[in-house]
Design an enzyme around this catalytic site. Structure first.
Site, PDB file in Angstrom:
ATOM      1  N   LYS A  43      53.035  39.543  91.523  1.00 44.83           N
ATOM      2  CA  LYS A  43      54.388  40.006  91.191  1.00 44.83           C
ATOM      3  C   LYS A  43      54.533  41.497  91.515  1.00 44.83           C
ATOM      4  O   LYS A  43      55.547  41.935  92.048  1.00 44.83           O
ATOM      5  CB  LYS A  43      54.685  39.760  89.706  1.00 44.83           C
ATOM      6  CG  LYS A  43      54.918  38.287  89.372  1.00 44.83           C
ATOM      7  CD  LYS A  43      55.001  38.063  87.856  1.00 44.83           C
ATOM      8  CE  LYS A  43      54.963  36.579  87.519  1.00 44.83           C
ATOM      9  NZ  LYS A  43      54.889  36.316  86.078  1.00 44.83           N
ATOM     10  N   GLN A  70      53.784  38.920  80.344  1.00 43.11           N
ATOM     11  CA  GLN A  70      53.058  37.820  81.001  1.00 43.11           C
ATOM     12  C   GLN A  70      52.494  36.852  79.963  1.00 43.11           C
ATOM     13  O   GLN A  70      51.817  37.269  79.027  1.00 43.11           O
ATOM     14  CB  GLN A  70      51.928  38.395  81.875  1.00 43.11           C
ATOM     15  CG  GLN A  70      51.167  37.348  82.651  1.00 43.11           C
ATOM     16  CD  GLN A  70      52.027  36.624  83.694  1.00 43.11           C
ATOM     17  OE1 GLN A  70      52.826  37.239  84.390  1.00 43.11           O
ATOM     18  NE2 GLN A  70      51.883  35.305  83.789  1.00 43.11           N
ATOM     19  N   ASP A 103      62.958  37.592  82.611  1.00 45.61           N
ATOM     20  CA  ASP A 103      62.425  36.223  82.682  1.00 45.61           C
ATOM     21  C   ASP A 103      63.444  35.207  82.160  1.00 45.61           C
ATOM     22  O   ASP A 103      63.252  34.002  82.343  1.00 45.61           O
ATOM     23  CB  ASP A 103      61.138  36.111  81.854  1.00 45.61           C
ATOM     24  CG  ASP A 103      59.895  36.358  82.703  1.00 45.61           C
ATOM     25  OD1 ASP A 103      59.932  36.011  83.896  1.00 45.61           O
ATOM     26  OD2 ASP A 103      58.912  36.880  82.161  1.00 45.61           O
TER      27      ASP A 103
END
Ligand code: NAD
Length: 281
Positions: A50, A94, A117
């Protein structure tokens, strides 16, 4: 008939190029804070990928690292500080977090405006209400983009989503419902997956169960989207769907790798740019 393979790698590349151009043209540097707690090997790779992809399009990332024994309060304090920091446009926590930490409590601490997200209940709620303006989770958002890119008609179609996680299955079902599909959701307690599959024009499978969807499960001309990440008996990366067997029966299929995965990263980057633009409107 042989199914058309939807090339997620190529489509994601085009999206990243577009994002790069837009960031360059606007002469801006969106900033993403990435929080990684613990040393899960897959998470380490995902975070690295990412960060690399972000750098390539001109998004700055700052990585905050914590050990497995991190106190949840430390994560909450960091998120509070990042929420207030005007230079930070997006916050990515994460997952999974180390055992014993309630990830939803930490995720819910992220400001919905910086929740790139799309996991915050506020953003999930907007999606459920069919309202624009929220952030949509990257994987289902990327899948919808793939379906549209392939020119697949959605309205009125029977869509089956296999898997009901908050990050893939549930938002995917909502997106398809908002596109006027008739949506079913299957999960580990579903009794007769085969007959649900046989009735589906579109199947999105997100379970991580190797070869869960077999050739005799699908109808002729079905559209098959494979989110699952599995390893076959030889250790080769593959998905939930028996790809080779379904090729001559389906109309469209995504491969694993090279289908949904690259779209997830591209959509995350798009979400960061969108967050920046909303915060600076
Ligand atoms: P999860 O473990 O949170 O959810 C899995 C879901 O599958 C659950 O809802 C469960 O009920 C369902 N399930 C399990 N066994 C089943 C069965 N036999 N029949 C029907 N349903 C069954 O996982 P997740 O985070 O939603 O991810 C699912 C898969 O997708 C994993 O393999 C994951 O690695 C992969 N994934 C890929 C991407 C990508 O970008 N390619 C992104 C996210 C997740």
């Amino acid at each position: 008939m042989s199914a058309t393979i939807i090339n997620g790698k190529e489509i994601a590349f085009q999206i990243r190029e577009k994002l790069k151009n837009e960031i360059q043209t606007r002469a801006i540097t969106p900033k993403l804070a990435v929080i990684l707690a613990g040393h899960d090997p897959a998470s380490e790779i995902y975070v690295k990928n990412k960060q690399k992809a972000a750098a390539e399009v001109g998004i700055e990332t700052v990585l905050y690292r914590f050990e497995d024994d991190v106190n949840p309060k430390e994560l909450e304090d960091l998120i509070d500080a990042l929420n207030k920091d005007f230079s930070v446009n997006g916050i990515l926590l994460q997952l999974p977090l180390p055992e014993g930490i309630d990830s939803s409590k930490i995720l819910n601490r992220i400001s919905p405006q910086k929740d790139v997200d799309g996991f915050h209940p506020f953003n999930m709620g907007l999606l459920m209400a069919g309202m624009n303006g929220g952030t949509v989770a990257a994987t289902p958002k990327g899948i919808l983009r793939l379906l549209k890119h392939a020119g697949i008609e959605l309205a009125g179609k029977n869509a089956l989503v296999i898997g009901r996680s908050n990050i893939v299955g549930k938002p995917m079902a909502m997106l398809l419902l908002n596109e006027d599909c008739t949506v079913s959701v299957a999960h580990s307690k579903t009794k007769d997956l085969k007959s649900l599959c046989q009735n589906a024009d579109i199947i999105v499978s997100a379970t991580g169960c190797l070869k869960l969807v077999q050739k005799d499960f699908i109808k002729d001309g079905a559209v098959l989207i494979d989110v699952g990440i599995c390893r076959d008996e030889n250790g080769k990366l593959c998905g939930d769907i028996d790809f080779e067997a379904c090729l001559d029966k389906a109309s469209f299929m995504t491969p694993v790798p090279g289908g949904v995965g690259p779209m997830t990263i591209a959509m995350l980057l798009e979400n960061v740019l969108e967050a920046y633009l909303k915060q600076n409107a």
